[in-house]
Design a protein around this motif. Structure first.
Motif, PDB file in Angstrom:
ATOM      1  N   UNK A   1       4.965 -19.532 -16.488  1.00  0.00           N
ATOM      2  CA  UNK A   1       5.718 -18.628 -15.615  1.00  0.00           C
ATOM      3  C   UNK A   1       7.169 -19.072 -15.470  1.00  0.00           C
ATOM      4  N   UNK A   2       7.439 -20.346 -15.667  1.00  0.00           N
ATOM      5  CA  UNK A   2       8.813 -20.828 -15.623  1.00  0.00           C
ATOM      6  C   UNK A   2       9.601 -20.446 -16.868  1.00  0.00           C
TER       7      UNK A   2
ATOM      8  N   UNK B   1      17.843 -14.249 -16.665  1.00  0.00           N
ATOM      9  CA  UNK B   1      17.952 -15.490 -15.892  1.00  0.00           C
ATOM     10  C   UNK B   1      18.038 -15.202 -14.391  1.00  0.00           C
ATOM     11  N   UNK B   2      18.829 -14.195 -14.012  1.00  0.00           N
ATOM     12  CA  UNK B   2      18.963 -13.879 -12.590  1.00  0.00           C
ATOM     13  C   UNK B   2      17.643 -13.404 -11.989  1.00  0.00           C
TER      14      UNK B   2
ATOM     15  N   UNK C   1      16.363 -24.182 -17.306  1.00  0.00           N
ATOM     16  CA  UNK C   1      16.822 -23.174 -18.268  1.00  0.00           C
ATOM     17  C   UNK C   1      18.177 -22.613 -17.868  1.00  0.00           C
ATOM     18  N   UNK C   2      18.337 -22.358 -16.594  1.00  0.00           N
ATOM     19  CA  UNK C   2      19.607 -21.829 -16.098  1.00  0.00           C
ATOM     20  C   UNK C   2      20.739 -22.822 -16.320  1.00  0.00           C
TER      21      UNK C   2
ATOM     22  N   UNK D   1       7.305 -23.749 -11.862  1.00  0.00           N
ATOM     23  CA  UNK D   1       7.991 -22.598 -12.461  1.00  0.00           C
ATOM     24  C   UNK D   1       9.462 -22.573 -12.041  1.00  0.00           C
ATOM     25  N   UNK D   2       9.735 -22.852 -10.780  1.00  0.00           N
ATOM     26  CA  UNK D   2      11.117 -22.870 -10.304  1.00  0.00           C
ATOM     27  C   UNK D   2      11.927 -23.988 -10.954  1.00  0.00           C
ATOM     28  N   UNK D   3      11.346 -25.157 -11.059  1.00  0.00           N
ATOM     29  CA  UNK D   3      12.050 -26.290 -11.680  1.00  0.00           C
ATOM     30  C   UNK D   3      12.401 -25.970 -13.131  1.00  0.00           C
ATOM     31  N   UNK D   4      11.435 -25.452 -13.869  1.00  0.00           N
ATOM     32  CA  UNK D   4      11.705 -25.131 -15.271  1.00  0.00           C
ATOM     33  C   UNK D   4      12.724 -24.003 -15.404  1.00  0.00           C
ATOM     34  N   UNK D   5      12.678 -23.068 -14.480  1.00  0.00           N
ATOM     35  CA  UNK D   5      13.668 -21.984 -14.513  1.00  0.00           C
ATOM     36  C   UNK D   5      15.063 -22.515 -14.196  1.00  0.00           C
ATOM     37  N   UNK D   6      15.178 -23.433 -13.263  1.00  0.00           N
ATOM     38  CA  UNK D   6      16.480 -24.033 -12.948  1.00  0.00           C
ATOM     39  C   UNK D   6      17.031 -24.823 -14.134  1.00  0.00           C
TER      40      UNK D   6
END
Length: 183
Positions: A14-15, A73-74, A117-118, A110-115
C-alpha cells in the motif's frame, strides 16, 4: 508473528501503490469480493471493481510521466496510511493481536514508504522509469506474498523499511553538507 509479517507485506504494498493492492486482495477472495475486508465490505463490489480498476490503470499509466507522478504522489501521501491499515486488516483478519495494532502497523509502514518515495521524487526531480516499473512489480509481489507467503513478504517489507531508514540518513547528510556550503 506470521500476522505481523503479512501486515508488513500488505502495508508495504500500500505504500507503493493504492489501487493495485486493494484490487488484488478483492480478486483473490474469489466470489466474496471484499466481503472480509473492513470498510470496503460496505461498498458494492461492482462499484469497487470499477473504482479500483480505474485508479489502478491511472496509477500504472500516469506514473510514467512527471506530471502524473506528482498527482499520484499527492494523493498517495494522504491515502496510503488508510489503505495500509485496510490492507493490514484484510490479510491478518484471524490474528490474535488487537485490530488497532495491525491497522497502525500497516498504515505507518505505508506512510513511511510513501514519504521515502516522495523524498526521492523531489530529490531526483521525478522517479526514473526503472524505479516506477520496480514499484509496480514489487507492489504485486508484496500483495501475493502477504496472502500466500507472509514470511517472505514480511522480509521484503523489512528490507524496504531498512532502505527507508538508510535513505533518511543519506538525506540528512546531504542536507547538512549543503547547509555547510552555503555558510
Amino acid at each position: 508473528m506470521i500476522e505481523i509479517l503479512a501486515t508488513l507485506s500488505a502495508g508495504a504494498a500500500a505504500g507503493l501503490r493504492l489501487g493495485i493492492p486493494l484490487l488484488i486482495i478483492g480478486l483473490l477472495q474469489g466470489a466474496n469480493l471484499w466481503s472480509q475486508v473492513p470498510v470496503l465490505s460496505r461498498i458494492s463490489p461492482y462499484v469497487l471493481v470499477g473504482l479500483l480498476t480505474s485508479w489502478s490503470l491511472f496509477e500504472l499509466f500516469a506514473s510514467k510521466r512527471l506530471r502524473g507522478q506528482r498527482i499520484i504522489q499527492m494523493i498517495q501521501l494522504f491515502l496510503s496510511p488508510i489503505v495500509g491499515a485496510i490492507m493490514g486488516l484484510a490479510v491478518a483478519s484471524a490474528a490474535e493481536l488487537p485490530s488497532w495494532i495491525i491497522a497502525c502497523v500497516g498504515g505507518l509502514l505505508a506512510l513511511v514508504l510513501q514519504l521515502v518515495q516522495l523524498g526521492w521524487f523531489y530529490r531526483l526531480r521525478g522517479l526514473p522509469m526503472w524505479a516506477v516499473f520496480l514499484q509496480d512489480s514489487l507492489c504485486v509481489i508484496l500483495v501475493l506474498f502477504a496472502v500466500d507467503a507472509p514470511q517472505q513478504g514480511g522480509l521484503i517489507a523489512l528490507v524496504l523499511l531498512w532502505f527507508a531508514i538508510h535513505s533518511a540518513k543519506q538525506w540528512y547528510q546531504w542536507y547538512w553538507e549543503n547547509s555547510q556550503q552555503r555558510e
